[in-house]
Write a protein that holds these residues in place. Sequence first.
Motif, mmCIF file in Angstrom:
data_model
loop_
_atom_site.group_PDB
_atom_site.id
_atom_site.type_symbol
_atom_site.label_atom_id
_atom_site.label_comp_id
_atom_site.label_asym_id
_atom_site.label_seq_id
_atom_site.Cartn_x
_atom_site.Cartn_y
_atom_site.Cartn_z
ATOM 1 N N PHE A 71 6.362 0.547 5.003
ATOM 2 C CA PHE A 71 6.690 0.199 3.616
ATOM 3 C C PHE A 71 5.741 0.882 2.637
ATOM 4 C CE2 PHE A 71 6.847 -3.003 0.036
ATOM 5 C CZ PHE A 71 8.193 -2.845 -0.268
ATOM 6 N N THR A 72 4.798 1.648 3.180
ATOM 7 C CA THR A 72 3.827 2.288 2.286
ATOM 8 C C THR A 72 4.231 3.705 1.911
ATOM 9 O OG1 THR A 72 2.490 3.235 4.059
ATOM 10 C CG2 THR A 72 1.921 1.008 3.345
ATOM 11 N N TRP A 73 3.672 4.138 0.830
ATOM 12 C CA TRP A 73 3.881 5.502 0.323
ATOM 13 C C TRP A 73 3.292 6.534 1.269
ATOM 14 C CZ3 TRP A 73 6.613 6.819 -3.976
ATOM 15 C CH2 TRP A 73 6.447 8.104 -4.507
ATOM 16 N N GLN B 70 1.223 -5.540 19.873
ATOM 17 C CA GLN B 70 1.105 -6.862 19.271
ATOM 18 C C GLN B 70 1.271 -7.867 20.401
ATOM 19 O OE1 GLN B 70 1.280 -7.404 15.083
ATOM 20 N NE2 GLN B 70 -0.198 -6.114 16.131
ATOM 21 N N TRP C 96 -2.489 -5.635 2.653
ATOM 22 C CA TRP C 96 -1.414 -6.464 2.103
ATOM 23 C C TRP C 96 -1.957 -7.640 1.325
ATOM 24 C CZ3 TRP C 96 2.344 -3.474 1.856
ATOM 25 C CH2 TRP C 96 2.580 -2.555 2.882
ATOM 26 N N GLY D 10 -0.904 -7.409 12.437
ATOM 27 C CA GLY D 10 0.082 -7.832 11.458
ATOM 28 C C GLY D 10 0.737 -9.117 11.919
ATOM 29 N N TRP E 82 8.873 6.857 -10.509
ATOM 30 C CA TRP E 82 8.049 6.898 -9.295
ATOM 31 C C TRP E 82 6.565 6.754 -9.591
ATOM 32 C CZ3 TRP E 82 10.695 5.848 -5.352
ATOM 33 C CH2 TRP E 82 11.917 6.451 -5.044
ATOM 34 N N LEU F 254 -2.661 -0.420 -2.742
ATOM 35 C CA LEU F 254 -1.861 0.067 -1.620
ATOM 36 C C LEU F 254 -0.479 0.401 -2.160
ATOM 37 C CD1 LEU F 254 -1.593 0.531 1.408
ATOM 38 C CD2 LEU F 254 -1.047 -1.882 1.685
ATOM 39 N N ARG F 255 -0.237 1.683 -2.293
ATOM 40 C CA ARG F 255 1.022 2.086 -2.908
ATOM 41 C C ARG F 255 2.176 1.890 -1.927
ATOM 42 N NH1 ARG F 255 2.026 7.999 -5.683
ATOM 43 N NH2 ARG F 255 3.806 7.391 -6.984
ATOM 44 N N GLN F 256 3.299 1.465 -2.442
ATOM 45 C CA GLN F 256 4.431 1.194 -1.552
ATOM 46 C C GLN F 256 5.590 2.128 -1.855
ATOM 47 O OE1 GLN F 256 4.018 -2.636 -3.124
ATOM 48 N NE2 GLN F 256 6.083 -2.718 -4.030
ATOM 49 N N ILE F 257 6.662 2.011 -1.080
ATOM 50 C CA ILE F 257 7.735 3.006 -1.128
ATOM 51 C C ILE F 257 8.459 3.032 -2.469
ATOM 52 C CG2 ILE F 257 8.052 2.907 1.354
ATOM 53 C CD1 ILE F 257 10.580 1.370 1.031
ATOM 54 N N THR F 258 8.317 1.992 -3.261
ATOM 55 C CA THR F 258 8.937 1.984 -4.583
ATOM 56 C C THR F 258 8.150 2.828 -5.576
ATOM 57 O OG1 THR F 258 7.627 0.029 -5.087
ATOM 58 C CG2 THR F 258 9.875 -0.338 -4.307
ATOM 59 N N GLY F 259 6.944 3.244 -5.212
ATOM 60 C CA GLY F 259 6.101 4.021 -6.108
ATOM 61 C C GLY F 259 4.954 3.210 -6.675
ATOM 62 N N GLU G 75 -4.531 -7.241 8.960
ATOM 63 C CA GLU G 75 -5.262 -5.995 9.128
ATOM 64 C C GLU G 75 -4.290 -4.922 9.603
ATOM 65 O OE1 GLU G 75 -8.587 -6.578 11.700
ATOM 66 O OE2 GLU G 75 -9.363 -8.260 10.523
ATOM 67 N N PRO G 76 -4.697 -3.649 9.474
ATOM 68 C CA PRO G 76 -3.800 -2.589 9.946
ATOM 69 C C PRO G 76 -3.398 -2.788 11.407
ATOM 70 C CG PRO G 76 -5.571 -1.645 8.658
ATOM 71 C CD PRO G 76 -5.893 -3.111 8.809
ATOM 72 N N GLY H 272 11.123 -4.478 1.882
ATOM 73 C CA GLY H 272 9.920 -5.258 2.160
ATOM 74 C C GLY H 272 10.202 -6.715 2.497
ATOM 75 N N ARG I 110 12.815 -2.011 -2.697
ATOM 76 C CA ARG I 110 11.941 -3.188 -2.665
ATOM 77 C C ARG I 110 12.431 -4.207 -1.645
ATOM 78 N NH1 ARG I 110 9.219 -6.339 -1.545
ATOM 79 N NH2 ARG I 110 7.505 -7.438 -2.574
ATOM 80 N N ILE J 185 9.695 -7.698 5.978
ATOM 81 C CA ILE J 185 8.392 -7.362 6.571
ATOM 82 C C ILE J 185 7.309 -8.317 6.058
ATOM 83 C CG2 ILE J 185 6.616 -5.570 6.757
ATOM 84 C CD1 ILE J 185 8.884 -3.478 6.424
#
Lengths: 396, 396, 365, 365
Positions: free
Chosen positions: D326-328, D255, B148, B123, B333, B191-196, B119-120, B357, B354, B360
């Motif tokens: 890691f999110t947009w 946490q 996730w 983690g 992107w 859930l969009r990630q930093i790679t686009g 959950e947000p 990640g 990528r 994480i």
Amino acid sequence: MPTLTTPHDLENRIHEFLAAHDPLAMEEREFLRNRFDAGLAWLHYPPGLGGQSLPRDLQPVAEKVFADAGAPDNDPRRIGIGLGMAAPTILAFGTDEQKKRWLRPLWCGEEVWCQLFSEPGAGSDLAALATRAVRDGDEWIVNGQKVWTSMAHEARWAILVTRTDPDVPKHQGLTYFVLDMTAPGVEVRPLRQITGEAEFNEVFLTDVRIPDDQRLGAVGDGWRVAQTTLMNERVAIGGGTAPRESGMIGVLAETWRNRPEIREPALHDRLMTLWVAAEAARLTAMRLSAQLAAGQPGPEGSAAKYAFATLNQQLSGLELELLGEEGLRYDDWTMRRPDTVDFVGRSPGYRYLRAKGNSIEGGTSEILLNIIAERVLGLPGEIRTDKDVAWKDLAR
Amino acid sequence: MPTLTTPHDLENRIHEFLAAHDPLAMEEREFLRNRFDAGLAWLHYPPGLGGQSLPRDLQPVAEKVFADAGAPDNDPRRIGIGLGMAAPTILAFGTDEQKKRWLRPLWCGEEVWCQLFSEPGAGSDLAALATRAVRDGDEWIVNGQKVWTSMAHEARWAILVTRTDPDVPKHQGLTYFVLDMTAPGVEVRPLRQITGEAEFNEVFLTDVRIPDDQRLGAVGDGWRVAQTTLMNERVAIGGGTAPRESGMIGVLAETWRNRPEIREPALHDRLMTLWVAAEAARLTAMRLSAQLAAGQPGPEGSAAKYAFATLNQQLSGLELELLGEEGLRYDDWTMRRPDTVDFVGRSPGYRYLRAKGNSIEGGTSEILLNIIAERVLGLPGEIRTDKDVAWKDLAR
Amino acid sequence: MSDELLYSETEEELRAAVADLLAARAPWAAVLARTESSEPYDADLWKALGAGIGAAGLLVPEELGGSGASLREAAVVAEELGKAVAPVPFLGNLTATALLMALPDTDDRLRLAAGGEQTIAVAVPFSTLPGNGRRNTVSVTPWPPRDDVREARLTGRVTSVADALPADVLIVPADGSLYAVRAADVRRTPVTSLDMTRVLCDLELEDSPGELLAIGYSALDEALTVAAAVLASEQLGLAERCLSLTVEYVKTRHQFGRAIGSYQGLKHRLAQLWVQIAQARAVARHAVSAKGEERAIAVAVAQAHCSVVAVQAAEECVQMHGGIGFTWEHPAHLYLKRAKSASLAFGTAARHRGRLAELVGLPVS
Amino acid sequence: MSDELLYSETEEELRAAVADLLAARAPWAAVLARTESSEPYDADLWKALGAGIGAAGLLVPEELGGSGASLREAAVVAEELGKAVAPVPFLGNLTATALLMALPDTDDRLRLAAGGEQTIAVAVPFSTLPGNGRRNTVSVTPWPPRDDVREARLTGRVTSVADALPADVLIVPADGSLYAVRAADVRRTPVTSLDMTRVLCDLELEDSPGELLAIGYSALDEALTVAAAVLASEQLGLAERCLSLTVEYVKTRHQFGRAIGSYQGLKHRLAQLWVQIAQARAVARHAVSAKGEERAIAVAVAQAHCSVVAVQAAEECVQMHGGIGFTWEHPAHLYLKRAKSASLAFGTAARHRGRLAELVGLPVS
């Protein structure tokens, strides 16, 4: 006496003093005592105690005039602990009598001081110390062991923190004393280190008697008194205006320049990375000096010490790699008592080993990082379980 | 049926099965169902549930015979979460009815599963999760948010951990369910990630009703059930017998070999340092496989995942440095939903992003190091203040 | 192949025997005390290990009185010696027997070595990289050498030789050939060495009588590769001991009311070290198992990795012990000195990476 | 000299003005949204910053309508822009004005630049190392150039140019000389850039009209050195923002019942980052203060140090934010992409170390 307000006034005053006290014609000690009594010793100290309550930054002005005149110095290296740590504490917490008794011979270099704080069981966690002082009439009887004591073998006096009440939490049961190092029951043993030599000592205290009038501050107030000592230690670290390629990077760069046969191309980028790190640390120390001069004291002292330790260890490690076969050899393992610590002198192997101490002595790198994290970045402290427990009940 | 004791026996049995069920002449799904019913699916599962209670290490033998005969597989990538995490948990905690209902379509690839744990606000500290399930007769009403979640947008079922009692310490108030992803109130968002792109999903649960017969394990026993899931996840990581220069090191080495113009001599030693690190990680994974095969399971799985993440990040970072101008450019992107995660495919910039990640997802590097420190080295745990406090009173 | 990365039962038995011996005969306090004595090598311990357990003739065929074992067993012995930083000439003697085994007509010498009657060393600087052009510092007469004239006279100087002080025989590379020289015919000057537990010496030969063993250095390169492979296991053992000493210490040392091993900063560093050591184990095993062309790669990888890990482990051992780790009266410095010296032995990690680049086709430019 | 390492009051006032503007006009969510729009640069913001606050003509003498400021002020603006990863062509325009100021007869152009009427950019790949032989990708007619013939035609291609998309005029190096070309006469193709907040473009010139500005590239090398110096301050600002974002996050994220910022593992890493950033501040200040021969050294040091620190700060920012990082929808990736791209701009840290080695006499071999 008229008030000194400018560097020029000060210079004039010193020239007057020098006219009356020719340093080349007088006995050194006598000259220094006169300088102290004239209030021209540590200028920021109060009148009557070697100073004139002047701003600290006038001190270099005075030192230059005295040096130009060929005046003797008070051997600041030898009495560094006295000057840097004992004196400010005596000034802050001493009685008038104590100040009169100790400050003049301290500043004149007649009496060497050492610091008895660290113990085998209390390093980073100084407040956990176990050296016990028990009151006996007008005296205290002290038993315990201290370590990492520079100059103990030459010192006449020591500043000493003891535990006087084990039944209260650890920060509350401490008391601070001045100890006569010639008193019966004080035993100083050299503490040999991994380089083979012994810069430091262990000091064993067995039924040592200290008169109560050698106590600094109140009974139970030793932690606060010790903080004054330690804060003055930290002020000394950090800033500086060393020229480029000072210290170990200079040794390494010169080796690379002068000995083409040891140049290993694969290690060149690492050499340059460390060169950049050394230059960055140098400029940062200069910036810190400028900040301090501009009255912006920062917490960069801890950072500078951390960076210096890390850098010295990486540089000396790389040096041995470059040297190859030569790195397999050492200069001398015999137990010696060095007069000075020379981080860049002696052999590459010595530099490598001695640098290991840089991240331990005077605050470990781990403690320095804790300080930066908590005091600078404001990160939460560790969960502490030791603050409200009687010292005698702590896990040790 | 006679007991199978050797790989040879097993091969014979499969050949018999194949003689009766020609994979080239049958519908894929039908073939897989038959294979399941013959106990030739997951061999270590019990009879009647697709297996014959055989040792795990016979599985590769069976897979090879089936593959050689051109038999269809059950698309293990797509149903990986079902196979690796849901199934062992259902097997351990499910009722007979639950096992019958879910395991066959799971193994046959007819129903995709996903995992609703993170959950947000929970983690690394999964047990702090806040998704609430409240009993309502024979049903539970669930509200909360999960993140996730791979495959949530394709999944028919989910394994789900919820909080059913906020008044007890956090590990005690959890309950584990199987959730029908088609139920009203289940909303899946990419859930969009930093790679686009978006490999993962967020899942919002709003007054979702779950029949009590979809509960796995007792009410309040969700933590223990979840541990089974997670342990089975970790078994999957670690060992392997990849050839030299697999993965990102291979990409980088080939770039260096094939494109002399990007060779920066100053970076050669770093390239070789990473080459050595990659080879060391590869040999370590092989050693782990050999240990597991020899029945010496070790905790090296966490170490392997940590090393893999660190290495991928360093390699992809160096690649961009070598490429210079090319490294300034990216491929795409636009928001996409990739079918597979390709750590080495796409552009160098994608690899660099990528790989962030890797340290994480599936346990942060920090948590993995904690695990090694505490479970392998036996170092003391952190001081915990959250274990005996009612969940609702915890700092969050 | 991956089973080769594990330890066999035989290997574990050998390890136990060596470990027992070292626990009884080479506690660190004794090792430290010896460093300041006039006998830096422990002759009695070497006798017990070399002749008693058979470590002197480990590689020598059984028919010559040896154990006929492989490098894998030698590596296990080296691991234990690394853990104890024991002052015995195992590595030098192993290198020399490996070299002799590659040469013709050396049965008699190998028999004496296997029985522990003669300890042998190879007269090269300890820093010599396998295969990388050696400076010639010893000249020989008559020259050029001929197979039918075995007797020769050698003159010259070899510096920083490991394990030569307790040797009876030295194998000396000179003018492109290999000679056996009695140690008694060579002036040996002990070197004040960074590694106090493996004291080097400088050799001076002045018209010293030698016997031609072989023309050419190719066998020597092979033997040095073997030595580098086994050294990686010694480094592994050392790293393991440093880690275990440190872990024990941080569990018991309390500061601020907690064992310092409960602080995440130290925990993460120790866990990272453990990861590195687990990898060192795999690469060290592979280095002593690989054959043929793979061996050179495997050894270069092992040296590049293990020498760095050993230094890192020893440095962390000093640092995490705090003040006590900086004193002479704690074993940490013995490990630090051994680790740093070993990282220079048979070439630094950087040189091994350079060698590796050639082997796997990743040229500098 | 060491006072030059501090910030003056004027500089702090300029910083405050820029910071206020960016806080109001370039919050990260707006910056992120713009990356997917058809206008990757923020023209309004640039107008407010360039013409309003005077950042467009910062270096231009007052008599030409500029601020007559030094690189030190430019660096302070860059720090703030780095903190906001603001999509404005400040750096490119600064580089171009610095270049024009070193050339004869450019007063009119500088006046237009200072007034914000014309934004200028230098047409070189963003990765160009100052002083390191540029590939010639544009040819010119007539050739050879002559001082008395200013008009020319240029044909060729320049890839990965920063800040050229919003430029009105491009300074194009071609066949050894420098030319001014109207942007409208050049085909500009936006590049899908790793740094989404500083979108590069490829330029194609096809018989495009240009005006000869100067023969020779020496002024260009100086201008790129200036750009690299100021970029170091941008990297400093970025690193500072990453650190402060991360520190705030780890103080609030709990946490296992504790703020994660109370764990020593994270604390030590953040403290180390702070040390690196404190050093970055000193070297970045020195790079924009040093004169004469010292400047080349100071800039190489600053680029070698600051580009590494910025990447490290951004990477730690992603990692310590965990999943959300890691999110947009979190700004961390904007910083990561800017930091990594900036580390390639004007040459990588390794190339600057190589340049430095030449300057301080530490040759590779």
